[in-house]
Enzyme design. Structure first.
Site, PDB file in Angstrom:
ATOM      1  N   CYS A  32      -3.488   2.773  -1.164  1.00 37.25           N
ATOM      2  CA  CYS A  32      -4.601   3.134  -2.056  1.00 37.25           C
ATOM      3  C   CYS A  32      -5.695   2.067  -2.012  1.00 37.25           C
ATOM      4  CB  CYS A  32      -4.052   3.300  -3.472  1.00 37.25           C
ATOM      5  SG  CYS A  32      -5.294   3.437  -4.758  1.00 37.25           S
ATOM      6  N   CYS A  35      -7.017   0.803  -5.300  1.00 39.30           N
ATOM      7  CA  CYS A  35      -6.038  -0.068  -5.967  1.00 39.30           C
ATOM      8  C   CYS A  35      -6.286  -1.534  -5.613  1.00 39.30           C
ATOM      9  CB  CYS A  35      -4.613   0.314  -5.583  1.00 39.30           C
ATOM     10  SG  CYS A  35      -4.110   1.954  -6.142  1.00 39.30           S
TER      11      CYS A  35
END
Length: 107
Positions: A32, A35
């Site tokens: 991700c 993230c």
């Protein structure tokens, strides 16, 4: 100075939350990209909040954590007071927004 603690297991996550008056948990995954951006923002603000414990859990390794806390998008930050979720931040947010949320948590 507070630093992000890498939560290694679902069991450690539960103990981390229950043992903290104020806790922020970053639900993330290695694939991700947002993230990683949010992680850098958290690293920049965490040292200013000695009252808050910061932790992370990899939802790819521990999907049961994502299921329990109803994490449907990454990254997600859950803000806890005395073991209870009091705020949820989904996606990348600005440093200012994060600071405002952390200040509300400890007030």
């Amino acid at each position: 100075m507070q630093e992000l603690i890498e939560c290694l297991s679902f069991e450690e996550l539960e103990e981390f939350i229950e043992s903290s008056e104020y806790a922020v948990v970053d639900f993330w995954a290695p694939w991700c990209a947002p993230c990683h951006i949010l992680h850098r923002i958290l690293q920049s603000v965490a040292p200013a909040y000695s009252k808050i414990n910061f932790g992370r859990i990899n939802t790819q390794n521990y999907p049961e954590a994502a299921e329990k806390y109803e994490i449907y998008g990454l990254p997600t930050l859950l803000l806890f007071r005395n073991g209870h979720v009091v705020d949820r931040i989904v996606g990348v947010v600005s440093k200012n927004y994060l600071v405002e949320s952390l200040n509300r948590l400890i007030q």
